[in-house]
Design a protein around this motif. Structure first.
Motif, PDB file in Angstrom:
ATOM      1  N   LEU A 177      11.967   2.023   8.467  1.00  0.00           N
ATOM      2  CA  LEU A 177      12.056   1.043   9.544  1.00  0.00           C
ATOM      3  C   LEU A 177      13.506   0.923  10.005  1.00  0.00           C
ATOM      4  N   ARG A 215       1.053   5.465  -0.323  1.00  0.00           N
ATOM      5  CA  ARG A 215       0.280   6.708  -0.218  1.00  0.00           C
ATOM      6  C   ARG A 215       1.206   7.924  -0.261  1.00  0.00           C
ATOM      7  N   GLN A 232       7.615   5.962   6.469  1.00  0.00           N
ATOM      8  CA  GLN A 232       6.542   6.917   6.727  1.00  0.00           C
ATOM      9  C   GLN A 232       7.171   8.283   6.947  1.00  0.00           C
ATOM     10  N   SER A 286       0.859  -1.182   0.000  1.00  0.00           N
ATOM     11  CA  SER A 286       0.000   0.000   0.000  1.00  0.00           C
ATOM     12  C   SER A 286       0.896   1.232   0.000  1.00  0.00           C
ATOM     13  N   ARG A 340       3.280  -4.221   7.380  1.00  0.00           N
ATOM     14  CA  ARG A 340       4.268  -3.455   8.150  1.00  0.00           C
ATOM     15  C   ARG A 340       4.635  -2.173   7.419  1.00  0.00           C
ATOM     16  N   THR A 341       4.907  -1.127   8.187  1.00  0.00           N
ATOM     17  CA  THR A 341       5.236   0.156   7.578  1.00  0.00           C
ATOM     18  C   THR A 341       6.727   0.217   7.289  1.00  0.00           C
ATOM     19  N   ASP A 368      -2.108   0.597  -4.656  1.00  0.00           N
ATOM     20  CA  ASP A 368      -2.196  -0.626  -3.861  1.00  0.00           C
ATOM     21  C   ASP A 368      -1.939  -1.823  -4.760  1.00  0.00           C
ATOM     22  N   CYS A 423      10.017   0.427  -3.052  1.00  0.00           N
ATOM     23  CA  CYS A 423       9.128  -0.605  -2.498  1.00  0.00           C
ATOM     24  C   CYS A 423       9.876  -1.708  -1.767  1.00  0.00           C
ATOM     25  N   ARG A 453       4.091   7.222   2.448  1.00  0.00           N
ATOM     26  CA  ARG A 453       4.103   6.036   3.291  1.00  0.00           C
ATOM     27  C   ARG A 453       4.011   4.782   2.420  1.00  0.00           C
ATOM     28  N   ILE A 454       4.767   3.754   2.808  1.00  0.00           N
ATOM     29  CA  ILE A 454       4.670   2.446   2.146  1.00  0.00           C
ATOM     30  C   ILE A 454       4.455   1.387   3.213  1.00  0.00           C
ATOM     31  N   ASP A 455       3.397   0.621   3.075  1.00  0.00           N
ATOM     32  CA  ASP A 455       3.161  -0.536   3.933  1.00  0.00           C
ATOM     33  C   ASP A 455       3.288  -1.787   3.092  1.00  0.00           C
ATOM     34  N   CYS A 469      13.967  -3.681   8.568  1.00  0.00           N
ATOM     35  CA  CYS A 469      14.026  -3.448   7.126  1.00  0.00           C
ATOM     36  C   CYS A 469      14.560  -4.698   6.427  1.00  0.00           C
TER      37      CYS A 469
END
Ligand code: ADP
Ligand code: MG
Length: 255
Positions: free
Chosen positions: A82, A15, A77, A13, A73-74, A33, A57, A67-69, A87
């Motif tokens: 991470l 954003r 952001q 995901s 997990r994020t 997504d 990604c 933000r990438i989940d 990571c």
């Protein structure tokens, strides 16, 4: 075509993803997504940020906004990644295959594939070798286990690189122009392996100029230009009835 499962959480995901190199804004607020088992093909002119998008990604490039989940997990952001350990764990979920193969030249084919699982998944040599042999069978290279990378054709090298990525048991595979460095007669054997993965339900993002592959295998094609996704949709729509003039002229140039 693989099934799209929009009722489940996305595997990736994204954003408001933003990435610049100095003054040069390459990704300017991307939202996207990727659903489980989806095959997403990314197209667009050279320099439109396709590689940067993929590299963000899996944390190879650090996004500076948005933000990438991934897999719940994020990863990043608001420009914060991470922690390294997390990571690395997350990278195991995201396999990546590059145009230039990037095999370890001093290791045999089997060792190239078995090394990661021994070091990072804690497998014994016997377990890792057995899994590596099974993957070599899958990519049609069983008989090359003992060969050194330099003795392989480009198509064989890329199939080993795919097997090596799969050995980490990723939940998503990212392919950045996996056939662009190959002689034309070797492209098909690599695309065949990718089609097999898609048919098994692997979630994939693929940057490629192979439009026949996109037509046949993609659930969604996204077109990048000018720092963003200018349009996205099923291949039948993007290839036959694009809404954007820039998509039309890009397709005219490559088809
Ligand atoms: P594509 O894969 O679509 O050809 P890239 O993501 O490789 O595009 O590159 C997008 C833009 O970002 C290009 O203008 C490229 O020159 C620039 N770029 C990519 N990587 C770097 C980098 N490490 N440092 C500076 N500029 C970069
Ligand atoms: Mg690229």
């Amino acid at each position: 075509m693989t099934g799209r499962q929009t009722d489940t959480a996305p595997i990736i995901s994204i954003r408001g993803l933003r990435k610049a190199f100095g003054e040069h804004v390459v990704l300017d607020g991307i939202d996207f997504d990727v659903q489980p088992s989806q095959v997403v093909v990314v197209i667009g002119p050279s320099g439109s940020g396709k590689s940067t998008f993929l590299r963000c990604c899996n944390g190879l490039e650090q996004a500076e906004g948005g933000r990438i989940d991934i897999c719940g997990r994020t990863l990043v952001q608001d420009g914060r990644m991470l922690a390294d350990a997390d990571c690395n764990a997350l990278r195991q979920e995201v396999g990546m295959v590059f145009q230039s193969f990037n095999l370890f030249p001093h290791l045999s084919v089997l060792h190239n594939i078995a090394l990661g699982p021994r070091k990072l998944r804690g497998l014994t040599r016997e377990q890792a070798d057995a899994e590596a042999r099974a993957l070599l069978r899958k990519v049609g290279l069983e008989q090359k286990a003992g060969a050194m990378p330099a003795s392989l054709s480009g198509g064989q090298k890329q199939r080993v690189a795919i097997a090596r990525a799969l050995a980490m048991k990723p939940r998503v595979m990212l392919f950045d122009e996996p056939t662009s460095a190959l002689d034309p007669e070797l492209v098909g054997e690599v695309l065949q392996v990718m089609k097999l993965l898609a048919s098994e339900g692997m979630t994939m993002m693929v940057v490629t100029h192979e439009m026949e592959f996109a037509r046949e295998v993609a659930d969604v094609v996204i077109v990048m230009d000018g720092g963003g996704i200018i349009e996205s949709g099923p291949p039948a729509t993007i290839f036959t009835n694009p809404t954007q003039e820039r998509t039309r002229s890009f397709l005219q140039a490559v088809l």
